[in-house]
Structures are given as C-alpha cells and as structure tokens.
Scaffold this motif. Structure first.
Motif, short mmCIF file in Angstrom:
data_model
loop_
_atom_site.label_atom_id
_atom_site.label_comp_id
_atom_site.label_asym_id
_atom_site.label_seq_id
_atom_site.Cartn_x
_atom_site.Cartn_y
_atom_site.Cartn_z
N LEU A 1 0.81 -1.21 0.00
CA LEU A 1 0.00 0.00 0.00
C LEU A 1 0.85 1.26 0.00
O LEU A 1 0.43 2.30 -0.53
N ILE A 2 2.01 1.20 0.63
CA ILE A 2 2.91 2.36 0.71
C ILE A 2 4.31 1.91 0.34
O ILE A 2 4.80 0.91 0.86
N GLU A 3 4.95 2.66 -0.53
CA GLU A 3 6.32 2.34 -0.92
C GLU A 3 7.14 3.62 -0.98
O GLU A 3 6.75 4.58 -1.65
N ALA A 4 8.24 3.63 -0.25
CA ALA A 4 9.15 4.79 -0.23
C ALA A 4 10.53 4.34 -0.64
O ALA A 4 11.02 3.30 -0.18
N ARG A 5 11.16 5.14 -1.49
CA ARG A 5 12.53 4.86 -1.93
C ARG A 5 13.32 6.17 -1.88
O ARG A 5 13.00 7.12 -2.58
N GLY A 6 14.34 6.19 -1.05
CA GLY A 6 15.16 7.40 -0.91
C GLY A 6 14.38 8.61 -0.42
O GLY A 6 14.75 9.75 -0.72
N LEU A 7 13.34 8.38 0.36
CA LEU A 7 12.45 9.46 0.79
C LEU A 7 13.21 10.47 1.66
O LEU A 7 13.84 10.10 2.65
N THR A 8 13.08 11.74 1.28
CA THR A 8 13.84 12.80 1.95
C THR A 8 12.94 13.99 2.23
O THR A 8 12.06 14.33 1.43
N LYS A 9 13.16 14.61 3.38
CA LYS A 9 12.47 15.85 3.71
C LYS A 9 13.48 16.80 4.34
O LYS A 9 14.04 16.54 5.41
N ALA A 10 13.72 17.92 3.66
CA ALA A 10 14.65 18.94 4.16
C ALA A 10 13.90 20.24 4.35
O ALA A 10 12.99 20.58 3.58
N PHE A 11 14.26 20.97 5.38
CA PHE A 11 13.66 22.27 5.68
C PHE A 11 14.73 23.34 5.53
O PHE A 11 15.86 23.18 6.00
N THR A 12 14.36 24.43 4.89
CA THR A 12 15.28 25.55 4.72
C THR A 12 14.63 26.81 5.24
O THR A 12 13.55 27.20 4.80
N LYS A 13 15.28 27.45 6.21
CA LYS A 13 14.81 28.72 6.74
C LYS A 13 15.77 29.83 6.35
O LYS A 13 16.99 29.63 6.35
N LYS A 14 15.22 30.97 6.02
CA LYS A 14 16.04 32.09 5.59
C LYS A 14 17.04 32.45 6.69
O LYS A 14 16.69 32.60 7.85
N GLY A 15 18.30 32.51 6.30
CA GLY A 15 19.34 32.90 7.24
C GLY A 15 19.90 31.78 8.06
O GLY A 15 20.73 32.02 8.95
N SER A 16 19.46 30.53 7.81
CA SER A 16 19.98 29.40 8.58
C SER A 16 20.32 28.25 7.64
O SER A 16 19.88 28.21 6.49
N GLU A 17 21.10 27.32 8.14
CA GLU A 17 21.50 26.17 7.35
C GLU A 17 20.32 25.23 7.13
O GLU A 17 19.47 25.08 8.00
#
Length: 328
Positions: free
Chosen positions: A20-36
């Motif tokens: 029912l669910i398949e993930a491959r290399g699933l990535t979540k990145a957050f970017t905030k102004k002025g920070s890494e």
C-alpha cells in the motif's frame, strides 16, 4: 447485521500482501532564511503491506512524525519517491486522504461539543450521508467503549477516553490505512492497555495500521514489522523478534551498585558478557545466559545491591544501535 469497520462493504477483496505504501530514498529537508538547511528525513526506504501493523520507532526528533506527515499528504517530500495506494501524494493528495484515517499526536477534539457530535461533524467533512454517519457513530462509540458518554461534552473526559474518541473519529470514513502518531503518549498504564486492545481489534479486522512510538513495549505488543529511526535515517528494520535476535543477546543482567562504587564495579565485570552498558543508575550485561553471568559476577567478589535477569527487549536493540536511551 451491522457494518464492519474495515473494509467497506463495496470494497473488492485485496490481494494478500499487497503493497500500500512504498518509499525509496524518501527525503524531507527544511530551509529557513538565514539558517543552514535541516534534513529531517534523510533518504529512507520502506514499504507497508495491507493488513499489517508497521511501526516507526525512535527518539524525539528522529524523523518519525515528519515521515507520517508525508504519508498523510500534508507535507510534500523534497527528494526520493513515495507512493500511497500506487498514487503520488502531491498530485493525488485528496484521493489518498479520503482513504486514510489519522490520529494526530495531540488530540484536536472540540471540547465544547458532545462526544457524538465530534464524530458527526468529522463525517460531514467526507461528504457522508447523515444516516451513514449516525450508524457509524453508534458503532464506533461502542467499539471504543464510549457509548455511555455519547451525550456528554468532551471537556471532562479523561485522557484515555479522549484518545479513544480520537481513534473512533479517525475511523468514520472506513479508512484503509490508519495512521497513529504517538497514540498513547501521556496516558497511564491502564489507559494505554485499553487503547492497545482497541488497536489490536482493528488489526484482527484487517485494518492496516502505521504508528510512531518511543515506547518499546507498545511496539512489541502491536507491530508486525518496524523500523528504528535515528537522526532522520533508518538504523534497523525487521520484526520485533528478528531485531532482538540480530542486535542483542538472549538475556540481559541488570546490576545495581552504590552509585559511588558503580564505575569501579563495572570495570570488574569486563569480559563476563558480550557487551556491557553503564547507565546512570545501573550496569547492563548482555549475555546469552544471564544466570551464568551473575555467577561470574559473584565469583569476582562483586555484591550488587540488586540483580535482575530478563529477556532482551527492543529498548536494548536501540541502546545497541545508538548507545543512548529512546527518549531524548
């Protein structure tokens, strides 16, 4: 005859083991102004099959809830691939969400409304006919043992009752997958066991459950398969028993010494066990035979205040993998 919770009466019986669910290399990145940039989920692979209970384990900040939000189509991934029911959560979010039930980490019930009305309003979000909502509300409140509180307001309910009501609400649309984020956090032991019983009954009915937790006993009770996450990555995966057999010895010997003697005593146990873990309040000796290890401890002239031989658990797996406790 009353309608079953799962599957809907018109559903075609699925193939056994359907993914029912398949993930491959699933990535979540957050970017905030002025920070890494911060990567919450760093390229993970997993799949969930119909009818199983699948768990995401790990400490706070491991990426569990972020992964659940991507599965629930409320937070898009930033890399890799994710398919739910064979569909893309970004392009097909509404169609996927219609087939999901979600129990969030924090209850979002309307405390000023009656118990039954919380289900009625939620059912209308899915466009269900009023007669269907009434029938399902009665059945679901009975299922979670809240029928006698149907006319009460939510505000005075205990934490365990609210959690069960949230579970009932999440089932109003007959979901094929139920997502639960930390379903028993903050509940007392008795309330936790009542929730476990309701979830186990859903599993028996064939509902696919996905849960996050940092309670290892919860995972051992409920999960068919699970992944252990740490710092956005999967550290290990498998059945609870397979993980224990792979990463731990059969037994653990827990020793407690006077705190001012613990470090010295721990040094004297060197070589007795396969691995030794020194915690703030006790020393853990991982060995296939805990009683034999205890005899060796005594033979070296050590007299612990208490000694306990127990089987290895998933928490021991986590300690072996990461070298720290589950709750940060």
């Amino acid at each position: 005859m009353s309608e079953t919770i799962h599957p809907p009466p018109t559903a075609v019986p699925p193939l056994a083991g359907e993914v029912l669910i398949e993930a491959r290399g699933l990535t979540k990145a957050f970017t905030k102004k002025g920070s890494e940039p911060f990567t919450a989920v760093a390229g993970i692979d997993f799949e969930v099959r119909r009818g199983e209970v699948f768990g995401f384990l790990g400490p706070n900040g491991a990426g569990k809830s972020t992964t659940m939000r991507m599965i629930g189509c409320v937070s898009p991934s930033t890399g890799g691939s994710l398919r739910v029911f064979g569909m893309d959560p970004v392009a097909d979010g509404p169609a996927i969400r219609a087939r999901l039930g979600v129990v969030p980490q924090e209850d979002t019930l309307d405390t000023e409304m009656q118990v039954r009305d919380n289900l009625h309003v939620y059912g209308r979000y899915f466009g269900l006919p009023r007669a269907v909502i009434r029938e399902r509300t009665d059945r679901l409140l009975e299922f979670v043992q809240l029928s006698d509180r149907a006319g009460d307001k939510v505000e005075p309910l205990s934490g365990g009752m609210r959690r069960r009501l949230t579970i009932a609400r999440s089932l109003i649309n007959n979901p094929e997958i139920l997502i639960l984020d930390e379903p028993t956090t903050g509940l007392d032991p008795q309330a936790r066991h009542v929730v476990w019983d309701r979830l186990y009954r859903l599993k028996q009915q064939g509902t696919t459950l996905i849960l996050t937790t940092h309670y290892m006993d919860e995972a051992e009770q409920l999960c068919d398969r699970l992944v252990v996450m740490d710092k956005g990555r999967i550290a290990a995966s498998g059945t609870p028993r397979d993980l224990i057999e792979t990463y731990c010895t059969r037994e653990v010997l827990e020793l407690r010494f006077p705190l001012d003697e613990q470090d010295q005593a721990a040094e004297k146990t060197s070589g007795i066990a396969d691995r030794i873990e020194v915690l703030p309040d006790r020393v853990l000796l991982y060995a296939d035979d805990g009683e034999a290890a205890l005899r060796s401890v005594h033979a070296r002239g050590l007299e612990p205040i208490t000694a306990l031989v127990r089987r290895s658990t998933l928490e021991d797996v986590f300690l072996t993998l990461t070298g720290r406790t589950l709750v940060d």
